[in-house]
Design an enzyme around this catalytic site. Sequence first.
Site, PDB file in Angstrom:
ATOM      1  N   PRO A 154       0.819  -1.221   0.000  1.00 50.36           N
ATOM      2  CA  PRO A 154       0.000   0.000   0.000  1.00 50.36           C
ATOM      3  C   PRO A 154       0.851   1.270   0.000  1.00 50.36           C
ATOM      4  O   PRO A 154       0.353   2.343  -0.354  1.00 50.36           O
ATOM      5  CB  PRO A 154      -0.811  -0.094   1.302  1.00 50.36           C
TER       6      PRO A 154
ATOM      7  N   GLU B 267       1.787  -7.793   9.123  1.00 50.15           N
ATOM      8  CA  GLU B 267       1.600  -6.330   9.209  1.00 50.15           C
ATOM      9  C   GLU B 267       2.427  -5.595   8.164  1.00 50.15           C
ATOM     10  O   GLU B 267       2.275  -4.388   7.982  1.00 50.15           O
ATOM     11  CB  GLU B 267       1.975  -5.821  10.603  1.00 50.15           C
TER      12      GLU B 267
ATOM     13  N   ARG C 216      -0.760  -9.345 -20.654  1.00 56.39           N
ATOM     14  CA  ARG C 216      -1.649  -9.165 -21.804  1.00 56.39           C
ATOM     15  C   ARG C 216      -1.113  -8.138 -22.801  1.00 56.39           C
ATOM     16  O   ARG C 216      -1.586  -8.070 -23.932  1.00 56.39           O
ATOM     17  CB  ARG C 216      -3.077  -8.813 -21.368  1.00 56.39           C
TER      18      ARG C 216
ATOM     19  N   ASP D 135      -7.482  -0.403 -26.349  1.00 52.63           N
ATOM     20  CA  ASP D 135      -7.886  -0.485 -24.948  1.00 52.63           C
ATOM     21  C   ASP D 135      -8.266   0.848 -24.347  1.00 52.63           C
ATOM     22  O   ASP D 135      -7.718   1.877 -24.719  1.00 52.63           O
ATOM     23  CB  ASP D 135      -6.698  -0.933 -24.074  1.00 52.63           C
TER      24      ASP D 135
HETATM   25  C1  4G4 Z   1       3.620  -5.004   1.997  1.00 53.24           C
HETATM   26  C2  4G4 Z   1       3.426  -4.229   3.110  1.00 53.24           C
HETATM   27  C3  4G4 Z   1      -0.436  -4.545  -1.629  1.00 53.24           C
HETATM   28  C4  4G4 Z   1       2.629  -5.890   1.595  1.00 53.24           C
HETATM   29  C5  4G4 Z   1       2.256  -4.347   3.846  1.00 53.24           C
HETATM   30  C6  4G4 Z   1      -0.165  -5.438  -0.619  1.00 53.24           C
HETATM   31  C7  4G4 Z   1      -2.389  -3.855  -0.461  1.00 53.24           C
HETATM   32  C8  4G4 Z   1      -1.557  -3.747  -1.559  1.00 53.24           C
HETATM   33  C9  4G4 Z   1       1.454  -6.034   2.317  1.00 53.24           C
HETATM   34  C10 4G4 Z   1       1.270  -5.243   3.451  1.00 53.24           C
HETATM   35  C11 4G4 Z   1      -1.033  -5.509   0.480  1.00 53.24           C
HETATM   36  C12 4G4 Z   1      -1.870  -2.760  -2.649  1.00 53.24           C
HETATM   37  C13 4G4 Z   1      -0.117  -6.523   4.993  1.00 53.24           C
HETATM   38  C14 4G4 Z   1      -0.724  -4.199   4.427  1.00 53.24           C
HETATM   39  C15 4G4 Z   1       0.399  -6.989   1.826  1.00 53.24           C
HETATM   40  N1  4G4 Z   1      -2.128  -4.708   0.516  1.00 53.24           N
HETATM   41  N2  4G4 Z   1      -2.778  -1.822  -2.411  1.00 53.24           N
HETATM   42  N3  4G4 Z   1      -0.841  -6.323   1.545  1.00 53.24           N
HETATM   43  N4  4G4 Z   1       0.111  -5.353   4.220  1.00 53.24           N
HETATM   44  O1  4G4 Z   1      -1.273  -2.838  -3.701  1.00 53.24           O
END
Ligand code: 4G4
Length: 251
Positions: A90, A117, A155, A170
């Site tokens: 994220p 986490e 793709r 696209d």
């Molecule tokens: C890395 C850090 C990607 C990976 C924290 C991965 C959302 C996305 C993760 C986490 C993810 C996105 C556990 C929060 C794995 N969540 N939006 N989760 N978390 O691309």
Amino acid sequence: MRIDVVTIFPELFPGPLGVGVLGRAREGGVIDLAVWDLRAYATDRHRSVDDAPYGGGAGMVMKVEPFVRAMEAVRAAHPVTQPVVLLPSPQGAVFTQARARAYASAGRLVLLCGRYEGVDDRVAPLVGAEEVSIGDYVLTGGELAAMVIIEAVVRLRPGVVGDDASVAGDSFAAGLLDFPQYTRPVEFHGLAVPDVLLSGHHEAIRRWRKREALRRTLDRRPDLLDDAALDDEARALLAELRRAAAEHRRA
Ligand code: 4G4
């Protein structure tokens, strides 16, 4: 194209990547997907891949050593091709069609999947990974995000989607939303297909589609218009749509 995925849940793959257009690309050898079990690269007796966070707090953090050792194995399996290494997170830069195009022109992609986490912050710099986000929401693991990225990238490789014109046309090829599409029947539950599409007038159809793509983009995603590649005709159509919208507001 070679794609490596590092995960504590290798059984999730190929999953949706094993069917349809992508499944055929794998069978035909256009893409070679290799999945690595992160736990095999743990360094302790218990094969730990996570540990408590420094500074305290809830949950567990993924350890650095297993990722670094796994990446050594991944690089050693194909020592010649320098991969683009991605860590879905994220906190990453937002994954867009432009990024999909950039990654599609790389010969090799590695995706590292985090869980718990999050991932020790030293992983990305140590393995040369870029953090990428598929959108502003949290998933329990990076695996589904990795699949989304792989799907969008593969793709775009030549020969994966049957008709090159369908990729060239696209949504986002021109940076706009798609124009509306219809197929038979010509009328259903009182909703008719626009007459112009039945007219056989190719030039009128082309212009209508261009206008409707612009109309939808203006209505739903005006932010996209800032970066869209608009030719003279598109700019004229857009000016007309904006004028009509202003007119409508005044009435
Ligand atoms: C890395 C850090 C990607 C990976 C924290 C991965 C959302 C996305 C993760 C986490 C993810 C996105 C556990 C929060 C794995 N969540 N939006 N989760 N978390 O691309």
